[in-house]
Write a protein that holds these residues in place. Structure first.
Motif, short mmCIF file in Angstrom:
data_model
loop_
_atom_site.label_atom_id
_atom_site.label_comp_id
_atom_site.label_asym_id
_atom_site.label_seq_id
_atom_site.Cartn_x
_atom_site.Cartn_y
_atom_site.Cartn_z
N ARG A 243 0.87 -1.18 0.00
CA ARG A 243 0.00 0.00 0.00
C ARG A 243 0.90 1.23 0.00
N PRO A 244 0.38 2.39 -0.37
CA PRO A 244 1.21 3.60 -0.39
C PRO A 244 1.84 3.88 0.97
N GLY A 245 3.10 4.30 0.95
CA GLY A 245 3.80 4.64 2.17
C GLY A 245 4.59 3.52 2.79
N VAL A 246 4.25 2.28 2.45
CA VAL A 246 5.00 1.12 2.95
C VAL A 246 6.30 1.02 2.16
N THR A 247 7.37 0.63 2.81
CA THR A 247 8.65 0.52 2.11
C THR A 247 8.77 -0.85 1.43
N PRO A 248 9.52 -0.91 0.34
CA PRO A 248 9.77 -2.21 -0.29
C PRO A 248 10.40 -3.21 0.66
N GLU A 249 11.30 -2.74 1.54
CA GLU A 249 11.93 -3.70 2.44
C GLU A 249 10.92 -4.28 3.43
N ALA A 250 9.86 -3.53 3.75
CA ALA A 250 8.82 -4.06 4.63
C ALA A 250 8.01 -5.13 3.92
N VAL A 251 7.77 -4.96 2.63
CA VAL A 251 7.07 -5.99 1.85
C VAL A 251 7.93 -7.24 1.77
N ASP A 252 9.22 -7.05 1.54
CA ASP A 252 10.14 -8.18 1.52
C ASP A 252 10.11 -8.92 2.85
N LEU B 218 6.56 3.09 -1.18
CA LEU B 218 5.74 2.76 -2.34
C LEU B 218 4.73 3.88 -2.59
N ASP B 219 4.35 4.01 -3.86
CA ASP B 219 3.40 5.05 -4.25
C ASP B 219 2.42 4.48 -5.25
N PHE C 258 5.15 -4.09 -9.62
CA PHE C 258 6.30 -4.94 -9.31
C PHE C 258 5.82 -6.36 -9.03
N SER C 259 6.79 -7.28 -9.01
CA SER C 259 6.46 -8.67 -8.72
C SER C 259 6.51 -8.92 -7.23
N ILE C 260 5.73 -9.92 -6.81
CA ILE C 260 5.82 -10.49 -5.47
C ILE C 260 6.09 -11.97 -5.69
N GLU C 261 7.34 -12.42 -5.43
CA GLU C 261 7.71 -13.77 -5.83
C GLU C 261 8.68 -14.45 -4.87
N PRO C 262 8.26 -14.66 -3.64
CA PRO C 262 9.13 -15.43 -2.75
C PRO C 262 9.30 -16.87 -3.25
N THR D 295 -2.10 0.61 -5.33
CA THR D 295 -3.27 1.46 -5.53
C THR D 295 -3.46 2.36 -4.31
N ALA D 296 -4.42 3.26 -4.38
CA ALA D 296 -4.64 4.20 -3.29
C ALA D 296 -4.98 3.51 -1.98
N ASP D 297 -5.64 2.36 -2.06
CA ASP D 297 -6.07 1.67 -0.84
C ASP D 297 -5.44 0.28 -0.67
N GLY D 298 -4.37 0.00 -1.41
CA GLY D 298 -3.73 -1.30 -1.27
C GLY D 298 -3.00 -1.72 -2.52
N HIS D 299 -3.51 -2.80 -3.14
CA HIS D 299 -2.85 -3.27 -4.35
C HIS D 299 -3.87 -3.96 -5.25
N GLU D 300 -3.48 -4.09 -6.50
CA GLU D 300 -4.21 -4.89 -7.49
C GLU D 300 -3.24 -5.89 -8.07
#
Length: 372
Positions: A274-283, A325-326, A331-335, A353-358
């Protein structure tokens, strides 16, 4: 309205000029590749002859092209931009031509990230006092945030590669080689709407533990897990990239155990976007689950990479990337988990997206069992 088939938006040239003017560089040089296509819509051929969009910090941009390529440049979207095209002949020095049109005191220039080294060196000789820096530092902010037309192009790419994954269970059979299955998949990628097939990974059994495995003549065996990572480029220029893991007959118990962990980790990483979250937090959302289950050392790559006109581009979903993130970032999500006797990966392309992701991929993330 811009169609996803073209996905090019003429206002990009204006935004790129503004970015160059604000960059502190004297000019930016874009040779054939994704940056040139992004800014002008011109998918120019990579040749030893120089084709280059020159964007001075002050003044109008111009496109230097070999005279024999001028008709192709004029017929491309670049021909509708009101852009000056400067043809050069076989006996001309196009690098000197570019230098002659720039201020004598230019001290720093941006060169396309994918410019051939020989051309960068020719520009260095033509502009001996000018430091060269990557042009991607100027354009990355534009390219990272996808427009509506770009997101629609990625949706079409995702739907096309989903259709291919739905065909995979009919192609994976014990007794066939990875190469045979890969050939059929490559044909299906084009048949389902891509302009070209970019890559096909069919990693069966132990080959599934090599994330970038090349197709081999290994014969697929009953009980094999098989990692299928596939992608191509659409007529729009935008890319697909999706991985699903299959099993030919009954999968080993240890594989089924860590596949469940992988599903949980991939879902957690998607949910974290979601917007504002860092890529490293998603990782970390994926990595922490995998590590807690005891497989941390077997997740050997980043969680994701940006995608657009290139399969791999900014932003990268990896520890150390703290740029928030904005909206519009794709991007991919691929663990993945790769013990050795086999491996597994699940990959979706998502858009912030504005409220999360698609997610642009919709095929099942459950382990697909195919008849041996």
């Amino acid at each position: 309205m811009t169609s996803a088939k073209s996905a090019f938006e003429p206002e990009r040239l204006t935004r790129a000029r503004q970015a160059v003017a604000a960059s502190g560089l004297g000019a930016v040089f874009l040779t054939p590749g994704p940056d040139l296509r992004y800014v002008t819509g011109y998918d120019a051929i990579q040749l030893e002859r120089l084709t280059c969009l020159v964007m001075p910090a002050a003044g109008d941009p111009f496109l230097v092209v070999p005279r024999l390529e001028l008709p192709a440049a004029q017929a491309s979207p670049a021909g509708e931009l009101g852009l000056e095209m400067v043809p050069w002949d076989e006996t001309d020095d196009p690098f000197a031509l570019v230098a002659s049109r720039l201020p004598r005191d230019v001290s720093r220039v941006g060169v396309a990230d994918r410019m051939w080294a020989v051309m960068a060196l020719r520009f260095r000789a033509a502009l001996p006092g000018a430091e060269q820096v990557p042009a991607g530092t100027v354009l990355r902010e534009l390219r990272m945030r996808k427009s509506h037309a770009e997101v629609e192009a990625l949706r079409e790419a995702g739907a096309a590669i989903d259709r291919v994954h739905r065909l995979v269970p009919g192609l994976l059979k014990a007794g066939r080689t990875e190469r045979e299955v890969g050939r059929d998949i490559a044909e299906a990628i084009v048949a389902e709407g891509h302009a070209v097939t970019d890559f096909v990974i069919v990693g069966s059994g132990p080959n599934g533990a090599s994330p970038h495995h090349e197709l081999s003549d290994r014969v697929i065996q009953p009980g094999d897990p098989v990692v299928v990572d596939i992608g191509g480029t659409m007529p729009s220029g935008y890319c697909s990239d999706s991985t699903r893991t299959y099993a030919v007959g009954e999968a080993p118990a240890d594989f089924r155990a860590y596949y469940s962990v992988l599903q949980e980790a991939q879902a957690a990483a998607r949910a974290a976007v979601r917007p504002g979250v860092t890529p490293e937090a998603v990782d970390a959302a994926a990595r922490d689950i995998i590590a807690a289950a005891g497989y941390g050392e077997l997740f050997i790559h980043r969680t994701g990479h940006g995608i657009g006109l290139e399969t791999h581009e900014d932003p990268y979903i990896v520890a150390g990337n703290t740029e928030p993130l904005d909206v519009g970032m794709a991007f991919s999500i691929e663990p993945g988990i790769y013990p050795g006797p086999h491996g597994a990966r699940i990959e979706d392309i998502v858009v912030c997206t504005a409220d999360g992701h698609e997610s642009v991929n919709g095929v099942t993330r459950d382990l697909v069992i195919v008849d041996a």
